[in-house]
Design a protein around this motif. Structure first.
Motif, PDB file in Angstrom:
ATOM      1  N   GLY A 137     -21.827  -7.253 -52.805  1.00  0.00           N
ATOM      2  CA  GLY A 137     -21.459  -5.988 -53.438  1.00  0.00           C
ATOM      3  C   GLY A 137     -22.484  -4.920 -53.159  1.00  0.00           C
ATOM      4  O   GLY A 137     -23.428  -5.099 -52.382  1.00  0.00           O
ATOM      5  N   SER A 138     -22.322  -3.784 -53.814  1.00  0.00           N
ATOM      6  CA  SER A 138     -23.238  -2.659 -53.639  1.00  0.00           C
ATOM      7  C   SER A 138     -24.569  -2.967 -54.292  1.00  0.00           C
ATOM      8  O   SER A 138     -24.637  -3.477 -55.417  1.00  0.00           O
ATOM      9  N   LYS A 139     -25.655  -2.635 -53.579  1.00  0.00           N
ATOM     10  CA  LYS A 139     -26.992  -2.888 -54.110  1.00  0.00           C
ATOM     11  C   LYS A 139     -27.310  -1.977 -55.291  1.00  0.00           C
ATOM     12  O   LYS A 139     -28.152  -2.318 -56.131  1.00  0.00           O
ATOM     13  N   SER A 140     -26.660  -0.823 -55.367  1.00  0.00           N
ATOM     14  CA  SER A 140     -26.944   0.124 -56.459  1.00  0.00           C
ATOM     15  C   SER A 140     -26.297  -0.296 -57.778  1.00  0.00           C
ATOM     16  O   SER A 140     -26.701   0.164 -58.845  1.00  0.00           O
ATOM     17  N   ASP A 141     -25.294  -1.124 -57.705  1.00  0.00           N
ATOM     18  CA  ASP A 141     -24.588  -1.562 -58.928  1.00  0.00           C
ATOM     19  C   ASP A 141     -25.260  -2.798 -59.478  1.00  0.00           C
ATOM     20  O   ASP A 141     -24.925  -3.932 -59.111  1.00  0.00           O
ATOM     21  N   LYS A 142     -26.278  -2.622 -60.368  1.00  0.00           N
ATOM     22  CA  LYS A 142     -27.055  -3.738 -60.888  1.00  0.00           C
ATOM     23  C   LYS A 142     -26.284  -4.545 -61.924  1.00  0.00           C
ATOM     24  O   LYS A 142     -26.318  -5.769 -61.923  1.00  0.00           O
ATOM     25  N   LEU A 143     -25.552  -3.867 -62.842  1.00  0.00           N
ATOM     26  CA  LEU A 143     -24.764  -4.564 -63.875  1.00  0.00           C
ATOM     27  C   LEU A 143     -23.304  -4.545 -63.458  1.00  0.00           C
ATOM     28  O   LEU A 143     -22.465  -3.843 -64.040  1.00  0.00           O
ATOM     29  N   ALA A 144     -22.990  -5.320 -62.404  1.00  0.00           N
ATOM     30  CA  ALA A 144     -21.654  -5.278 -61.826  1.00  0.00           C
ATOM     31  C   ALA A 144     -20.597  -5.809 -62.768  1.00  0.00           C
ATOM     32  O   ALA A 144     -19.477  -5.292 -62.821  1.00  0.00           O
ATOM     33  N   VAL A 145     -20.897  -6.833 -63.553  1.00  0.00           N
ATOM     34  CA  VAL A 145     -19.877  -7.446 -64.417  1.00  0.00           C
ATOM     35  C   VAL A 145     -19.469  -6.502 -65.545  1.00  0.00           C
ATOM     36  O   VAL A 145     -18.352  -6.605 -66.092  1.00  0.00           O
ATOM     37  N   MET A 146     -20.377  -5.574 -65.922  1.00  0.00           N
ATOM     38  CA  MET A 146     -20.043  -4.627 -66.996  1.00  0.00           C
ATOM     39  C   MET A 146     -19.498  -3.327 -66.433  1.00  0.00           C
ATOM     40  O   MET A 146     -18.505  -2.798 -66.922  1.00  0.00           O
ATOM     41  N   ASN A 147     -20.128  -2.811 -65.370  1.00  0.00           N
ATOM     42  CA  ASN A 147     -19.718  -1.523 -64.821  1.00  0.00           C
ATOM     43  C   ASN A 147     -18.432  -1.613 -64.015  1.00  0.00           C
ATOM     44  O   ASN A 147     -17.671  -0.642 -63.955  1.00  0.00           O
ATOM     45  N   ASN A 148     -18.179  -2.721 -63.376  1.00  0.00           N
ATOM     46  CA  ASN A 148     -16.981  -2.848 -62.544  1.00  0.00           C
ATOM     47  C   ASN A 148     -16.399  -4.233 -62.762  1.00  0.00           C
ATOM     48  O   ASN A 148     -16.491  -5.117 -61.917  1.00  0.00           O
ATOM     49  N   PRO A 149     -15.760  -4.463 -63.961  1.00  0.00           N
ATOM     50  CA  PRO A 149     -15.322  -5.822 -64.330  1.00  0.00           C
ATOM     51  C   PRO A 149     -14.225  -6.382 -63.426  1.00  0.00           C
ATOM     52  O   PRO A 149     -14.010  -7.587 -63.408  1.00  0.00           O
ATOM     53  N   ARG A 150     -13.548  -5.540 -62.612  1.00  0.00           N
ATOM     54  CA  ARG A 150     -12.483  -6.042 -61.747  1.00  0.00           C
ATOM     55  C   ARG A 150     -12.944  -6.191 -60.304  1.00  0.00           C
ATOM     56  O   ARG A 150     -12.150  -6.402 -59.403  1.00  0.00           O
ATOM     57  N   SER A 151     -14.250  -6.093 -60.117  1.00  0.00           N
ATOM     58  CA  SER A 151     -14.774  -6.244 -58.753  1.00  0.00           C
ATOM     59  C   SER A 151     -14.885  -7.723 -58.374  1.00  0.00           C
ATOM     60  O   SER A 151     -14.811  -8.615 -59.226  1.00  0.00           O
ATOM     61  N   ALA A 152     -15.074  -7.938 -57.077  1.00  0.00           N
ATOM     62  CA  ALA A 152     -15.228  -9.314 -56.578  1.00  0.00           C
ATOM     63  C   ALA A 152     -16.487  -9.956 -57.141  1.00  0.00           C
ATOM     64  O   ALA A 152     -16.516 -11.162 -57.393  1.00  0.00           O
ATOM     65  N   ILE A 153     -17.547  -9.147 -57.349  1.00  0.00           N
ATOM     66  CA  ILE A 153     -18.792  -9.700 -57.895  1.00  0.00           C
ATOM     67  C   ILE A 153     -18.561 -10.165 -59.316  1.00  0.00           C
ATOM     68  O   ILE A 153     -18.972 -11.272 -59.711  1.00  0.00           O
ATOM     69  N   ALA A 154     -17.894  -9.327 -60.119  1.00  0.00           N
ATOM     70  CA  ALA A 154     -17.626  -9.701 -61.513  1.00  0.00           C
ATOM     71  C   ALA A 154     -16.789 -10.966 -61.559  1.00  0.00           C
ATOM     72  O   ALA A 154     -17.033 -11.869 -62.378  1.00  0.00           O
ATOM     73  N   GLU A 155     -15.809 -11.050 -60.656  1.00  0.00           N
ATOM     74  CA  GLU A 155     -14.949 -12.229 -60.648  1.00  0.00           C
ATOM     75  C   GLU A 155     -15.721 -13.488 -60.241  1.00  0.00           C
ATOM     76  O   GLU A 155     -15.491 -14.578 -60.784  1.00  0.00           O
ATOM     77  N   SER A 156     -16.650 -13.340 -59.325  1.00  0.00           N
ATOM     78  CA  SER A 156     -17.445 -14.498 -58.915  1.00  0.00           C
ATOM     79  C   SER A 156     -18.356 -14.974 -60.046  1.00  0.00           C
ATOM     80  O   SER A 156     -18.570 -16.176 -60.214  1.00  0.00           O
ATOM     81  N   PHE A 157     -18.912 -14.031 -60.848  1.00  0.00           N
ATOM     82  CA  PHE A 157     -19.740 -14.449 -61.981  1.00  0.00           C
ATOM     83  C   PHE A 157     -18.903 -15.121 -63.059  1.00  0.00           C
ATOM     84  O   PHE A 157     -19.371 -16.042 -63.738  1.00  0.00           O
ATOM     85  N   ARG A 158     -17.670 -14.665 -63.222  1.00  0.00           N
ATOM     86  CA  ARG A 158     -16.791 -15.352 -64.168  1.00  0.00           C
ATOM     87  C   ARG A 158     -16.537 -16.785 -63.715  1.00  0.00           C
ATOM     88  O   ARG A 158     -16.510 -17.716 -64.518  1.00  0.00           O
ATOM     89  N   SER A 159     -16.335 -16.939 -62.407  1.00  0.00           N
ATOM     90  CA  SER A 159     -16.105 -18.283 -61.881  1.00  0.00           C
ATOM     91  C   SER A 159     -17.305 -19.181 -62.123  1.00  0.00           C
ATOM     92  O   SER A 159     -17.168 -20.342 -62.527  1.00  0.00           O
ATOM     93  N   VAL A 160     -18.507 -18.651 -61.892  1.00  0.00           N
ATOM     94  CA  VAL A 160     -19.725 -19.426 -62.126  1.00  0.00           C
ATOM     95  C   VAL A 160     -19.858 -19.742 -63.604  1.00  0.00           C
ATOM     96  O   VAL A 160     -20.225 -20.868 -63.992  1.00  0.00           O
ATOM     97  N   ARG A 161     -19.567 -18.747 -64.452  1.00  0.00           N
ATOM     98  CA  ARG A 161     -19.668 -18.980 -65.904  1.00  0.00           C
ATOM     99  C   ARG A 161     -18.690 -20.057 -66.366  1.00  0.00           C
ATOM    100  O   ARG A 161     -19.058 -20.953 -67.133  1.00  0.00           O
ATOM    101  N   ILE A 162     -17.479 -20.025 -65.852  1.00  0.00           N
ATOM    102  CA  ILE A 162     -16.487 -21.033 -66.248  1.00  0.00           C
ATOM    103  C   ILE A 162     -16.912 -22.411 -65.768  1.00  0.00           C
ATOM    104  O   ILE A 162     -16.825 -23.404 -66.494  1.00  0.00           O
TER     105      ILE A 162
END
Length: 790
Positions: A563-588
């Motif tokens: 993802g973008s290096k400038s987006d540090k809190l990707a799961v909160m700022n862009n919850p529908r991004s691929a990064i957010a989805e990958s963290f959800r997968s790891v969390r699950i």
């Protein structure tokens, strides 16, 4: 380290994915290769193949008479070796002789009207007998050779000559030698057509060809060729071999761009070779005839001298017939020996008589001269007279006394007769000695002559044999001279041209457009493929899950998308991004592996800095908090604090303040913008972080936090640089080890692998960070789900 049982297997799908990802390299390289092939096809001189066949004779070459003569003169004929003849045929000297019969001193070239020639003289065609002009060389003058000389026709029956080159040879065509090398030659001159041009470097005349196109727009140039360059060119393109093993038919193959030139060269070479063979045979015949003539002249002299020597020897030794002469000598010697024996016998007899007379034994009274064999008349008369006196004395003694005068007169006569006999005997003895000496002398002469007979006979036989040998040799050479003259007049060569030179290839052998374009395309595809394979083998970083599985046995938890290096809190700022989805997968996955209430402390670490360890711990904590869990995130990396990049926080109070100053827990915990997520920053940077983490208060802190929060996430320092993680890992319930896609070196996992193999660390899982789905075959399918992301 885990050993991969499929280490040597090739994953074709993976390689195809890598090739497809770099498709632009294949397109660029293929276009460049095809462009190069096009330039090669258009600019390359068409080379054709030409062949001819030549028959070699057997070892009995030339005239049979000459061969017999050579054999008689003991010339060893070892026969023809095909390899030797091939070496002779392809030798520099043989090709040189052939080139001297050809007028290839000037080569003509035309620069074709092709767009490639706007770049330079790329498409060039050699002209043979089709050039719009001819160059008539003055071979008595020196010339500049092997340098292009550009000709441009001008109005007014003139032309422009441009010569430019470096290290140009000035050549003497008389003896075909290089006089000097000029470091640089460059000049342009306008000259009249058809008139001789001469300077210190060259001399020639340019003559236009009838009805030739000499437009100024046409570009032409010519090259004056040295004999060495011509020979080297033809020798390099000529191959000679037997049509099959042990065969005496040679296959001559030549390559060139001008069929007429190559055919003419091959035919001239074969004719030169055959003519050279005949010339050598004629030379041998002439040398043989000359040898015989010299031998005959020498033998004529020798024969005359041998006859003269024989005649002189006969005259000097008075030899007519040596056998008759030896028989006569032997008869004379026998007669002399008999004569010597008779004289010796008489001498002995005379000596005996003399001795008896002198001794007074009365032999004179009793001997009868005739009976005694005395042949001397005087001596016989004396003995008869003495005998008669002795008879008279005997008659007187019967009646007379000793004093009788008559008796005394008789005794006086007897005494006088005896004296005469003695004197005669002595004379006869002396005469016998003289006769014996004379006989010995004569016998010695005869014996000397007989002793000389074997030497004379040997010498005579030598002289006669020498004369006969020379005479026979002379007659033999007279006969052979006539045969050699006939052989020389009828001498032939058995080397024969079977097939004259002809084109042997259907088309050019060096330029085959379809094959060249196909080969260029293959090269254009092979170069980027090889580059990708090389770079993949050289690259020792983690490329995906398969790489990770090959080098470690630690379980795999999941991947974090790029993802973008400038987006540090990707799961909160862009919850529908691929990064957010990958963290959800790891969390699950993590919640599935961990049972409720048993595993609350989660440590996050990596090998080195820059792998996204803090990024993963912050976003994973945010994802856990957003799922309704109360989470606290501790920044335990007190050497290099980075929470300030993610949260609006301060480091006035933090983990170091709690451990070192004993601040209350409430003063070090800070709230974030993420609901249910609190953080404990590192606080003021201490002098000795390890000592603080080893304090019992660290255990107390974690125990208090486990009571208050569902999850405690600890962002630990990387294990490749410092040792804090080895202090903290005893407090961890679960460990996440972060590696970065195409960043983390595979060798960096050695330390964590050793800990895991020794069971010094428990519940550890691998997470791949910053994985670009478009650049990996393993997760390429996730590109198709991009419309699920924002």
């Amino acid at each position: 380290m885990k050993k991969n049982t499929k280490e040597h297997e090739i994953d074709l799908k993976s390689w195809l994915f890598k090739f497809r990802a770099k498709w632009y390299l294949f397109v660029i390289c293929s276009l460049i290769a095809l462009a190069g092939a096009y330039v090669y096809v258009k600019s390359s001189e068409r080379i054709y193949k030409f062949s001819a066949t030549l028959l070699l004779g057997d070892q009995h070459t030339g005239s049979k008479k000459a061969q017999e003569l050579l054999n008689l003169l003991e010339v060893q004929n070892k026969g023809i070796k095909v390899e030797d003849e091939i070496g002779l045929l392809t030798s520099t000297e043989m090709i040189r002789k052939a080139m001297l019969h050809l007028d290839f001193n000037v080569s003509y070239y035309k620069v074709s009207d092709h767009w490639l020639n706007s770049i330079g003289n790329i498409v060039v065609e050699e002209q043979y007998k089709t050039a719009p002009y001819t160059i008539k060389l003055d071979t008595n003058a020196n010339q500049l050779v092997d340098v292009p000389m550009e000709v441009k026709m001008l109005p007014g029956n003139k032309y422009e000559l441009t010569v430019k080159g470096k290290d140009v040879a000035r050549y003497n065509f008389k003896n075909h030698t290089v006089l000097e090398y000029l470091p640089e030659v460059e000049f342009t001159k306008v000259l009249p057509v058809g008139q001789p041009y001469k300077d210190k470097y060259m001399s020639f005349t340019l003559l236009p060809t009838k009805d030739a196109d000499v437009s100024p727009a046409k570009k032409h140039y010519f090259t004056i060729n040295s004999l060495d360059s011509q020979v080297g060119h033809q020798q390099a393109n000529l191959t000679v071999s037997p049509i099959e093993r042990e065969a005496r038919v040679l296959w001559l193959v030549s390559q060139g761009s001008i069929p007429d030139k190559e055919i003419l060269f091959l035919n001239t070479l074969m004719n030169t070779y055959v003519a050279n063979d005949l010339q050598e045979k004629n030379n041998n015949g002439r040398k043989t005839l000359e040898f015989i003539e010299n031998e005959l002249a020498s033998l004529t002299d020798s024969l005359r001298q041998s006859k003269l020597a024989l005649s002189s020897f006969r005259s000097a030794n008075r030899i007519a017939n040596i056998d008759v002469q030896s028989n006569i000598s032997y008869e004379k010697l026998s007669q002399l020996e008999m004569e010597k024996a008779r004289i010796t016998t008489d001498k002995i007899y005379y000596q005996n008589i003399l001795e008896q007379i002198q001794n007074g034994n009365g032999i004179a009274q009793s001997v009868s001269p005739t009976v005694a064999g005395i042949q001397n008349p005087n001596l016989n008369n004396l003995f008869l007279e003495l005998s008669e006196l002795n008879k008279q004395k005997a008659g007187y003694e019967v009646n007379a006394t000793q004093k009788n005068q008559l008796l005394q007169v008789l005794e006086g006569k007897i005494a006088s007769t005896k004296s005469s006999i003695v004197a005669n005997l002595k004379n006869l003895i002396r005469s016998a000695d003289i006769s014996i000496q004379d006989v010995d002398r004569r016998m010695g002469q005869i014996e000397g002559n007989l002793a000389k007979i074997p030497e004379n006979e040997r010498r005579l036989m030598d002289l006669q044999g020498q004369m006969e040998f020379i005479n026979k040799r002379y007659d033999f050479l007279l006969e052979k001279r006539a045969e050699a003259a006939i052989s020389l007049a009828t001498n032939t060569t058995d080397k024969k041209i079977v097939d004259h030179a002809a084109l042997a290839s259907v088309g050019p052998i060096n330029v085959k457009p379809k094959m060249i374009y196909m080969l260029a395309l293959l090269i254009g595809l092979a170069i980027p493929a090889g580059f990708i394979v090389l770079m993949s083998n050289v690259d020792n970083t983690i490329q995906g899950k398969n790489d990770l599985s090959a080098i470690t046995s630690i379980p795999f938890l999941g991947v974090i998308a790029h993802g973008s290096k400038s987006d540090k809190l990707a799961v909160m700022n862009n919850p529908r991004s691929a990064i957010a989805e990958s963290f959800r997968s790891v969390r699950i996955n993590l919640q599935y592996l961990l049972s409720e209430g048993s595993f609350k402390v989660i440590g996050v670490t990596s090998s080195i800095s820059g792998e996204g360890k803090t990024f993963c711990s912050v976003n994973l904590s945010s994802e856990l908090a957003m799922s309704g869990k109360r989470v606290v995130l501790i920044e335990s990396d007190m050497r290099k604090p980075t929470f300030g990049k993610y949260f609006d926080t301060h480091n006035a109070a933090g983990l170091s303040s709690y451990l070192m100053q004993g601040l209350p827990l409430e003063e070090v915990i800070q709230q974030t913008a993420v609901e249910n997520l609190d953080i404990i920053p590192c606080g003021p940077i201490p002098e000795n972080a390890i000592r603080l983490l080893e304090l019992p208060k660290m255990r107390e802190l974690l125990d208090q936090l486990k009571e208050k929060y569902d999850y405690v996430v600890v962002d630990t320092p990387p294990i490749g640089f410092v040792s804090e993680y080895f202090i903290l890992m005893k407090h961890m319930d679960t460990n996440l080890y972060v590696v970065k896609h195409k960043y983390t070196d595979k060798t960096m996992l050695g330390q964590i692998n050793e800990l895991y193999a020794a069971k010094k660390i428990k519940n550890i899982y691998m997470v791949i960070n910053d994985l670009d789905y478009s650049n990996t075959y393993e997760y390429g399918y996730k590109k198709k789900a991009s419309y699920y992301y924002v």
